[in-house]
Write a protein that holds these residues in place. Structure first.
Motif, PDB file in Angstrom:
ATOM      1  N   CYS A 112       1.198  -1.403   0.017  1.00 21.18           N
ATOM      2  CA  CYS A 112       0.432  -0.008  -0.410  1.00 21.18           C
ATOM      3  C   CYS A 112       1.138   1.280   0.860  1.00 21.18           C
ATOM      4  N   LYS A 113       2.146   1.066   0.372  1.00 22.17           N
ATOM      5  CA  LYS A 113       2.973   2.317   1.063  1.00 22.17           C
ATOM      6  C   LYS A 113       3.680   3.218  -0.319  1.00 22.17           C
ATOM      7  N   TYR A 114       3.831   2.024  -1.023  1.00 24.35           N
ATOM      8  CA  TYR A 114       4.559   1.905  -2.644  1.00 24.35           C
ATOM      9  C   TYR A 114       3.915   2.333  -3.844  1.00 24.35           C
ATOM     10  N   ILE A 115       1.424   2.104  -3.153  1.00 20.76           N
ATOM     11  CA  ILE A 115       1.171   2.551  -4.117  1.00 20.76           C
ATOM     12  C   ILE A 115       1.131   3.532  -3.864  1.00 20.76           C
ATOM     13  N   GLU A 116       0.846   4.385  -2.255  1.00 21.62           N
ATOM     14  CA  GLU A 116       0.690   6.407  -2.147  1.00 21.62           C
ATOM     15  C   GLU A 116       2.201   6.692  -2.435  1.00 21.62           C
ATOM     16  N   ASP A 117       3.262   6.149  -2.170  1.00 17.39           N
ATOM     17  CA  ASP A 117       4.993   6.816  -2.598  1.00 17.39           C
ATOM     18  C   ASP A 117       4.401   6.817  -3.928  1.00 17.39           C
ATOM     19  N   SER A 118       3.595   6.424  -5.194  1.00 15.12           N
ATOM     20  CA  SER A 118       4.332   6.345  -6.385  1.00 15.12           C
ATOM     21  C   SER A 118       3.049   7.489  -7.092  1.00 15.12           C
ATOM     22  N   GLY A 119       2.562   7.895  -6.076  1.00 10.41           N
ATOM     23  CA  GLY A 119       1.254   8.737  -6.213  1.00 10.41           C
ATOM     24  C   GLY A 119       0.204   8.287  -7.320  1.00 10.41           C
ATOM     25  N   GLU A 122      -5.637   6.896  -7.514  1.00  2.94           N
ATOM     26  CA  GLU A 122      -6.526   6.486  -7.859  1.00  2.94           C
ATOM     27  C   GLU A 122      -6.822   4.515  -7.913  1.00  2.94           C
ATOM     28  N   LEU A 123      -6.262   4.245  -7.996  1.00  2.00           N
ATOM     29  CA  LEU A 123      -5.269   2.862  -7.294  1.00  2.00           C
ATOM     30  C   LEU A 123      -5.605   2.623  -5.797  1.00  2.00           C
ATOM     31  N   LEU A 124      -5.043   3.076  -5.393  1.00  2.00           N
ATOM     32  CA  LEU A 124      -5.038   3.993  -3.909  1.00  2.00           C
ATOM     33  C   LEU A 124      -6.236   3.295  -3.004  1.00  2.00           C
ATOM     34  N   SER A 125      -6.535   4.481  -3.512  1.00  2.00           N
ATOM     35  CA  SER A 125      -8.833   4.545  -3.782  1.00  2.00           C
ATOM     36  C   SER A 125      -9.431   3.275  -3.982  1.00  2.00           C
ATOM     37  N   ASN A 126      -9.041   2.560  -4.942  1.00  2.00           N
ATOM     38  CA  ASN A 126     -10.074   1.081  -5.090  1.00  2.00           C
ATOM     39  C   ASN A 126      -9.152   0.134  -4.492  1.00  2.00           C
ATOM     40  N   SER A 127      -7.921  -0.103  -3.623  1.00  2.00           N
ATOM     41  CA  SER A 127      -7.812  -0.787  -2.818  1.00  2.00           C
ATOM     42  C   SER A 127      -7.848  -0.674  -1.155  1.00  2.00           C
ATOM     43  N   TYR A 128      -8.029  -2.114  -0.764  1.00  2.00           N
ATOM     44  CA  TYR A 128      -8.080  -2.368   0.100  1.00  2.00           C
ATOM     45  C   TYR A 128      -7.149  -3.832   1.209  1.00  2.00           C
ATOM     46  N   ALA A 129      -6.846  -3.298   2.553  1.00  2.00           N
ATOM     47  CA  ALA A 129      -5.953  -4.432   2.934  1.00  2.00           C
ATOM     48  C   ALA A 129      -7.370  -5.129   3.625  1.00  2.00           C
ATOM     49  N   ILE A 130      -7.462  -6.901   3.555  1.00  2.00           N
ATOM     50  CA  ILE A 130      -7.781  -7.183   3.986  1.00  2.00           C
ATOM     51  C   ILE A 130      -7.806  -8.267   5.173  1.00  2.00           C
ATOM     52  N   PHE A 131      -8.572  -8.408   6.366  1.00  2.06           N
ATOM     53  CA  PHE A 131      -8.089  -9.407   7.415  1.00  2.06           C
ATOM     54  C   PHE A 131      -8.385 -10.780   7.530  1.00  2.06           C
ATOM     55  N   ILE A 132      -7.833 -11.221   7.205  1.00  5.15           N
ATOM     56  CA  ILE A 132      -9.267 -13.048   7.130  1.00  5.15           C
ATOM     57  C   ILE A 132      -8.841 -13.487   8.661  1.00  5.15           C
ATOM     58  N   SER A 133      -9.400 -13.467   9.107  1.00  4.60           N
ATOM     59  CA  SER A 133      -9.578 -14.532  10.418  1.00  4.60           C
ATOM     60  C   SER A 133     -10.358 -15.102  11.115  1.00  4.60           C
ATOM     61  N   THR A 176      -5.788   3.469   2.492  1.00  2.52           N
ATOM     62  CA  THR A 176      -5.786   5.056   2.503  1.00  2.52           C
ATOM     63  C   THR A 176      -6.119   4.930   4.287  1.00  2.52           C
ATOM     64  N   GLU A 177      -6.685   4.092   4.572  1.00  3.99           N
ATOM     65  CA  GLU A 177      -7.160   3.901   6.636  1.00  3.99           C
ATOM     66  C   GLU A 177      -6.147   3.499   7.061  1.00  3.99           C
ATOM     67  N   PHE A 178      -5.693   1.934   6.099  1.00  2.63           N
ATOM     68  CA  PHE A 178      -4.016   1.325   6.795  1.00  2.63           C
ATOM     69  C   PHE A 178      -3.305   1.815   6.679  1.00  2.63           C
ATOM     70  N   LEU A 179      -3.291   2.720   5.904  1.00  5.24           N
ATOM     71  CA  LEU A 179      -1.781   3.156   6.381  1.00  5.24           C
ATOM     72  C   LEU A 179      -1.519   4.084   6.967  1.00  5.24           C
TER      73      LEU A 179
END
Length: 196
Positions: free
Chosen positions: A28-35, A38-49, A127-130
Motif C-alpha cells: 500500500c505504501k508503494y502505491i501511495e509513494d508512487s502517487g 486512483e489505485l490507492l482509493s480502489n485498494s483494500y487491506a483484507i484481514f482474514i480471521s 488509505t485508512e490502513f496506511l
C-alpha cells in the motif's frame, strides 16, 4: 485503464515470511509513494480471521503442496476493487489473481466448513490502513523473548496514535469496527465478485 500493471512484480515487493500484515502495508505504501491515487482509493487491506483464530487457506506457499491447506490464525491480502484482483504474497497462485480464482482455489469457497473454520474478513480501505495500522511485532515473540520468525529489517510500523494495534485489525467482532468493516466471506464474495 489497467491499474494492476502499475504494481510491482511479486519479486520486487517488500516481503518477510510470516509478516503478511506488514507485507501488505508496504505494498500500500508503494502505491501511495508512487502517487497512484486512483489505485490507492480502489485498494483494500483484507484481514482474514475468525473468533477461533483458525482459518484454512489453500494454495499457500507454506503448505509446500498445492492440494493441502494451511491453518492460519490470520492472514492479510490486498484487494483492488475495480479490477476484482487479489494480491497475496504467500500464495502459489498468480500475483495478482482474480477474486474468482482466489475464492475457488485459495478460499475453497464451495467447501462446507465447520463453524470454527468459517472465514471472516475485515475490509480496510488502503488509505485508512496506511494512516492507522501499527505493530511492535511482540506477537511474534515467545515467552523467552525469541522470535518465532525473524522480523523485517526495517523499523516497526507505527501510526500517529499507536505503536501496536494489530489485534484490533485481527479481531472479527462486528460490534467494534474501529477499522474498516467486518464481513463474512459470503458477504464479501457476493459484494465484490465481478459478474459475467
Amino acid at each position: 485503464m489497467n491499474m494492476s500493471s502499475e504494481l510491482p512484480n511479486r519479486d520486487e515487493c517488500t516481503y518477510t515470511k510470516c509478516y503478511c500484515e506488514e507485507n501488505v502495508w508496504k505494498l500500500c505504501k508503494y502505491i501511495e509513494d508512487s502517487g497512484k491515487i486512483e489505485l490507492l482509493s480502489n485498494s483494500y487491506a483484507i484481514f482474514i480471521s475468525n473468533h477461533y483464530r483458525t482459518i484454512p487457506l489453500w494454495k499457500q506457499k507454506a503448505s509446500k503442496r498445492s492440494d493441502t491447506m494451511v491453518m492460519w490464525d490470520y492472514h492479510v491480502i490486498l484487494f483492488v476493487e475495480n479490477e476484482s484482483l487479489i494480491y497475496d504474497l504467500d500464495t502459489m497462485l498468480g500475483f495478482p489473481c482474480s477474486l474468482e480464482e482466489y475464492a475457488t482455489e485459495a478460499f475453497n469457497f464451495n467447501m462446507k466448513l465447520k463453524p470454527q473454520f468459517e472465514r471472516l474478513l475485515r475490509v480496510v480501505p488502503a488509505t485508512e490502513f496506511l494512516k492507522t495500522f501499527a505493530s511492535d511485532r511482540t506477537h511474534m515473540l515467545t515467552e523467552d523473548g525469541e522470535w518465532t520468525s525473524p522480523p523485517p529489517d526495517y523499523p516497526p510500523i507505527s501510526s500517529s496514535s499507536s505503536t501496536n494495534n494489530l489485534q484490533s485489525f485481527i479481531s472479527m467482532t462486528k460490534s467494534s469496527e474501529q477499522f474498516g468493516t467486518v464481513q463474512t466471506l459470503e458477504e464479501f464474495i457476493n459484494k465484490y465478485m465481478l459478474k459475467g
